[in-house]
Design an enzyme around this catalytic site. Sequence first.
Site, mmCIF file in Angstrom:
data_model
loop_
_atom_site.group_PDB
_atom_site.id
_atom_site.type_symbol
_atom_site.label_atom_id
_atom_site.label_comp_id
_atom_site.label_asym_id
_atom_site.label_seq_id
_atom_site.Cartn_x
_atom_site.Cartn_y
_atom_site.Cartn_z
ATOM 1 N N LYS B 170 0.784 -1.225 -0.056
ATOM 2 C CA LYS B 170 0.057 0.006 -0.102
ATOM 3 C C LYS B 170 0.914 1.397 0.080
ATOM 4 O O LYS B 170 1.935 1.162 0.653
ATOM 5 C CB LYS B 170 -0.946 -0.017 1.292
ATOM 6 C CG LYS B 170 -0.302 0.585 2.386
ATOM 7 C CD LYS B 170 -1.448 0.657 3.783
ATOM 8 C CE LYS B 170 -0.622 1.027 4.896
ATOM 9 N NZ LYS B 170 -0.149 2.501 4.761
ATOM 10 N N HIS B 200 -1.435 -5.233 5.548
ATOM 11 C CA HIS B 200 -0.981 -6.149 6.701
ATOM 12 C C HIS B 200 -1.669 -6.339 7.604
ATOM 13 O O HIS B 200 -1.605 -7.113 8.488
ATOM 14 C CB HIS B 200 0.592 -5.724 6.996
ATOM 15 C CG HIS B 200 0.647 -4.348 7.792
ATOM 16 N ND1 HIS B 200 0.604 -3.077 7.316
ATOM 17 C CD2 HIS B 200 0.381 -4.265 9.256
ATOM 18 C CE1 HIS B 200 0.619 -2.373 8.252
ATOM 19 N NE2 HIS B 200 0.338 -2.795 9.516
ATOM 20 N N LYS B 204 -2.976 -9.885 10.652
ATOM 21 C CA LYS B 204 -3.050 -9.966 11.920
ATOM 22 C C LYS B 204 -3.828 -11.052 12.400
ATOM 23 O O LYS B 204 -5.014 -10.927 11.992
ATOM 24 C CB LYS B 204 -3.170 -8.709 12.699
ATOM 25 C CG LYS B 204 -2.197 -7.738 12.335
ATOM 26 C CD LYS B 204 -2.667 -6.164 13.038
ATOM 27 C CE LYS B 204 -1.672 -5.097 12.680
ATOM 28 N NZ LYS B 204 -0.404 -5.219 13.547
ATOM 29 N N GLU B 238 -2.377 5.851 16.923
ATOM 30 C CA GLU B 238 -0.944 5.571 16.875
ATOM 31 C C GLU B 238 -0.389 6.812 17.878
ATOM 32 O O GLU B 238 -0.747 7.833 17.471
ATOM 33 C CB GLU B 238 -0.330 5.855 15.494
ATOM 34 C CG GLU B 238 -0.571 4.651 14.562
ATOM 35 C CD GLU B 238 -0.275 4.845 13.187
ATOM 36 O OE1 GLU B 238 1.051 4.479 12.718
ATOM 37 O OE2 GLU B 238 -0.737 5.794 12.442
ATOM 38 N N HIS B 262 -6.475 0.135 5.920
ATOM 39 C CA HIS B 262 -6.701 -0.287 7.422
ATOM 40 C C HIS B 262 -8.275 -0.239 7.908
ATOM 41 O O HIS B 262 -8.747 -1.108 8.288
ATOM 42 C CB HIS B 262 -5.868 0.084 8.279
ATOM 43 C CG HIS B 262 -4.189 -0.164 8.144
ATOM 44 N ND1 HIS B 262 -3.792 -1.148 7.125
ATOM 45 C CD2 HIS B 262 -3.184 0.464 8.514
ATOM 46 C CE1 HIS B 262 -2.373 -1.050 7.077
ATOM 47 N NE2 HIS B 262 -2.154 -0.020 7.770
#
Lengths: 281, 507
Positions: B170, B200, B204, B238, B262
């Site tokens: 991405k 990604h 997970k 984050e 995401h």
Amino acid sequence: MATALGTISAIDRELAERRVDPQTGEPIQRTSVMTHIAWVPTQWVEAAEDVLTGLADRHPSRTIVLVPDPEAEDGIEATAEVAQFPLGNGRQVCVETIRVRLNGSRAEVPASVVEPLLLPDLPVFLRWRGVPPFGEGPFDQLVDVVDRLIVDSTEWPGLPGPYVHLAGIFDRVVVSDIAWARTSRWRPQLASLWPGIADVKAIEVEGTEAQANLLAGWLRSRLRHDVELQHTQSDRLVGVKVDGEPAPFPPGDPPDPADLLSDELDRFTRDRVYEDAVRAA
Amino acid sequence: MTATEPKQQQENPLLEGLQLQRTPDPCVLVIFGASGDLTRRKLFPALYSLAVRRLLPEKFAVVGVSRSAESDDEFRERMKHAVQEFGRDEFKEDVWNWLADGMCYVATDFADEAGEDHISAVLNGLDRSRGTAGNRVYYLAVPPDAISTLLHEIGERRSAEGWTRIIIEKPFGHDLESAQELNEEIKRHFSEKEIFRIDHYLGKETVQNLLALRFANGIFEPIWNRQFVDHVQITVAESIGIEGRSAFYERAGAIRDVFQNHLLQLLALTAMEPPIDFSADSVRNEKVKVLRALHTPGPKNVVRGQYGRGYIEGEEVPGYREEPGVAPESMTETYVAAKLYVDNWRWADTPFYVRAGKRLARRETTIAIEFKRAPHPPFEIVDEEGLRPNVLVCHIQPDEGVSLEFLAKVPGQGMMLRAVHMDFLYGPTFRMGIPEAYERLLLDCFLGDATLFTRADEVEEQWSLVDAIVAPWRRDRPSFPNYAAGTWGPAGSDELMKRDGRTWRRR
């Protein structure tokens, strides 16, 4: 050395006290995924402790170690421990180990001691060291209170005779055999010999008696014809020959005993292929 | 099985009950962008972990490609240090030597035809020396503007033998038009099943557990709808800043960096219907239906933010506009929140509040399903808010697990109620290392399983929504910065919830 506890309520109280962090006074989070009962006659205590040490970290559970001592004076003597494992972020979880000596007549009625200590709504696993006394009181009682029985038929003398008795309890309790797990690296190797292996007449196994009998039973039951077994004693499975030709050696290192038991504790359903192998062993 | 059937045609009875690991075909992994951080921090540690578990094919090789001059040995040595620093497994010399034996490095410009020919020659040589049979996985860990050129060069030189798979990092494009152009470029040389667009997050364990939670348990799915769910909150927070990626981030912002991929993927997994099986197309068909059903939010239902100076873990950190490489008047958003609706039978009128931001109070990715309150409390409620709703929270990271909040009676006289939690935590329950997302995704690609990768139509639906959201942003200039680093975002984000009589979850 902790003071021996003589009643179930004393064990409960001791665990409740130990589940509080002595420094902060805060309760420690208990994480349990099962109750794990280990029936450990005195001669197996040392080996059992080694395996439990490797296990507690991976399968947080309430472990109840039962050590029968029929010769001692009637009563129970127990200790209760809480071990903490770091979770990261400063958090910890605790697991519980209860060691109970079943003295005198108490060794005949283990289920009555164990039942009040089982964690509600969690699966119960019973690890039985040595040959179970099939058809006798203590074993039969415990089989009826657990969801899964774990044995290691490597520990059994006189094979394949005891497999007949083991097959008799398959409809009462789900059975795992660590000896069978120890053949797991070899079975795909033998399966990879299909279709050449389809008409195999004899196999030579260099390994434990249990591994040899179970591999032969497996081939007989899956291929639906007789397979002769020649066995060379070794403390681990190091070679299998199919009609005189060596099977390919499996890659990787064999798993250690704690890993094997740990893998069995992850399983909850009947292993029909194993059951068939035992019946044909 | 019949007596006359040849053995070769019969099913192998010895395979019954065996838990066979899926082993990929022999192949070469070609990493474009081998000098980058992703290769060092994620890809090689993941490859090493796969090697430790013997999940790589026996005949395997890795070719690193980048502009920087480096010898094969220097490349091996650099990656060895990376594995030692970032790997999750104990470093074993024999495992590393096995991996390193198949590693080599090519220094070239991606647009240089001679360089691309050199790569082809190296790959053909590896086919002969390592037995990789013409099978290629190309990992494009390169800036977005290099992808189109690389796709063309790889397509022109694709091996006549074996299979080809392309992993594309991405962001896949920067808007709908550029994503469509990339997809067109792909179609010229490759089929969709050869393309693995990586997000990604989908690798997970905890994201995959969301599917297990929903579709392997009988108790959740019957109440997973507008009848019982009051609203859903999805947070991707984050605490770090842009970590030196100003060139990328100035163009992308939070909406392209996190929201477009995401956040929308988490929303799709939360809202999707049960797939008929876990095959790539079944799962992706259901996700794309959700993305198509997303109602474009009006400007009032979207909040942008940019962090100013503040404190993270007690340390003062600069504001976004003070970061190296960021324009002093930058209008790039580092925070975005939105109220979204999935216009379908299951979710009509149920808001999905989503937010993503940098330099927030802590790192946290969660999906919180807040259920409707009990209709009538038969108790005297002291709390002025009345009965608190039950909340099911999927903790994607950190503290991976699931928790359910419900009310319990406080021991003692009367009927005092207090919220308590039932927690499932991955760490203490399984006590085994959770595989890194890149391990799972690399292995899936080697095996040709695209279930956890994003399909062309998914990406285009995601960009379509993002384009509609950002269109009005060109006309207004919010007063940035509008939140301090170390807080939970701009006041407007709280207002978004407050208007509906709700609040963001703080824990």
